[in-house]
Design an enzyme around this catalytic site. Sequence first.
Site, PDB file in Angstrom:
ATOM      1  N   PRO A 112       0.830  -1.212   0.000  1.00  0.00           N
ATOM      2  CG  PRO A 112      -0.716  -1.524   1.727  1.00  0.00           C
ATOM      3  CD  PRO A 112       0.533  -2.098   1.129  1.00  0.00           C
ATOM      4  N   GLY A 114       2.278   4.915   0.721  1.00  0.00           N
ATOM      5  CA  GLY A 114       2.320   5.934   1.775  1.00  0.00           C
ATOM      6  C   GLY A 114       1.747   5.482   3.100  1.00  0.00           C
ATOM      7  CB  ALA A 115       0.096   2.541   4.098  1.00  0.00           C
ATOM      8  N   GLY A 116       3.299   3.479   5.471  1.00  0.00           N
ATOM      9  CA  GLY A 116       4.247   3.068   6.506  1.00  0.00           C
ATOM     10  C   GLY A 116       4.912   1.739   6.211  1.00  0.00           C
ATOM     11  CB  SER A 119       4.940   1.791  -1.085  1.00  0.00           C
ATOM     12  OG  SER A 119       4.717   3.130  -0.698  1.00  0.00           O
ATOM     13  CB  SER A 120       8.422   5.681  -1.902  1.00  0.00           C
ATOM     14  OG  SER A 120       8.783   5.869  -0.568  1.00  0.00           O
ATOM     15  CB  ALA A 121      12.114   2.421   0.437  1.00  0.00           C
ATOM     16  CB  ALA A 122       9.676  -1.563  -2.138  1.00  0.00           C
ATOM     17  CG  ASP A 164      11.462   3.502   4.748  1.00  0.00           C
ATOM     18  OD1 ASP A 164      11.616   3.383   5.977  1.00  0.00           O
ATOM     19  OD2 ASP A 164      10.406   3.886   4.222  1.00  0.00           O
TER      20      ASP A 164
HETATM   21  O1  PMV Z   1       6.142   5.927   6.620  1.00  0.00           O
HETATM   22  P1  PMV Z   1       7.476   5.591   6.054  1.00  0.00           P
HETATM   23  O2  PMV Z   1       7.587   4.148   5.639  1.00  0.00           O
HETATM   24  O3  PMV Z   1       7.903   6.532   4.985  1.00  0.00           O
HETATM   25  O4  PMV Z   1       8.548   5.721   7.231  1.00  0.00           O
HETATM   26  C1  PMV Z   1       8.929   6.986   7.744  1.00  0.00           C
HETATM   27  C2  PMV Z   1       9.882   6.776   8.875  1.00  0.00           C
HETATM   28  C3  PMV Z   1      10.380   8.044   9.552  1.00  0.00           C
HETATM   29  O5  PMV Z   1      11.266   7.619  10.584  1.00  0.00           O
HETATM   30  C4  PMV Z   1       9.255   8.835  10.182  1.00  0.00           C
HETATM   31  C5  PMV Z   1      11.140   8.944   8.586  1.00  0.00           C
HETATM   32  C6  PMV Z   1      12.439   8.335   8.092  1.00  0.00           C
HETATM   33  O6  PMV Z   1      12.873   8.744   7.000  1.00  0.00           O
HETATM   34  O7  PMV Z   1      13.055   7.511   8.775  1.00  0.00           O
END
Ligand code: PMV
Length: 338
Positions: A112, A114-116, A119-122, A164
């Site tokens: 999903p 932007g849901a933590g 996704s963008s890193a992958a 990430d």
């Molecule tokens: O929500 P995500 O998967 O983009 O994770 C952000 C994690 C943070 O620690 C809030 C920011 C970061 O770049 O580490």
Amino acid sequence: MTTCSAPGKVYLFGEHAVVYGEPAVPCAIERRARVTVEPREDGRVRVDAADLSLDGFTVTWGESIDDRPDIDVPAPLVEAAMEYIEAAVAQARDAAGAPDAGFDIAVESAIPLGAGLGSSAAVVVAGIDAATRALGTELDAEAVARRAYRAEHEVQDGQASRADTYCSAMGGAVRVEGEDTRTIDAPALPFVVGYDGGAGDTGELVAGVRALREEHEFAADTVETVGDLTREGERLLGDADPDSEPDDALLADLGELMEFNHGLLSALGVSARSLDAMVWAAREAGARGAKLTGAGGGGCIVALDPDPGSQRALEFSTECEQAFRAELATEGVRVEEP
Ligand code: PMV
């Protein structure tokens, strides 16, 4: 044609605090983004990203994303996705010494947006690996991670940590503390993910924590305490046998730290009603611990539960749109059959 895939991740401990030099422990999960790349003669870049939004989109652009045509999905979503892909393309061109290379790129993702779940890193990790290989250059996973971090750092205006991108490139459990990144041994933890169907604004949430930290010493102490509990969690993982099922005592101890971590993230203002509701649903159904994962504000929680209870309870929770079990992905970025 070259296809690579890279996993998403959950944070066992340490998001947000990692931005201020505290350690974090993200774990890769078996939900992958796949990127297929074919070089083009004309130097243009065409992206087909059927799964990056509900409707999907296809975009062709030349020198810059400003050339993009009108398409039928929300502009910020397209812009964000394209900026990541453009940054990945720039890294691949640089790594392969081919500044004018063009590509046809197809992105499929089961993560999903932007849901933590990273996704963008992958997408960036799989994209850099696939595009450099398509140009005849092979980078090792560490080099892909470094370039993916540069790409994310650029798109996120310098706010991204290495967590990430490093986790997605290397797979398994990793620890990140500032520039120090390493893989760590961890047993196959029984993760369950609950997703509220929404997303948080990472930049805004990071800025909110930064402001709180500057304003209040107790907020700065809260961030440090997240670092302390992360170090405690690392010790627990370090004492466990990575090749055996995690025992009840380990799950109880890790779960307690996750609960603490969620409470502190909530104190730092990055939880949300839906995330708290899902954390409570998992807890009440017997999860050993549960917390939000990633930037917060909406998106996903991760629970630790070897039994079916948490997933079932999340599926019935009105706040939860999707619940699934997420195996630890031991492999990071890898080449796939196209
Ligand atoms: O929500 P995500 O998967 O983009 O994770 C952000 C994690 C943070 O620690 C809030 C920011 C970061 O770049 O580490």
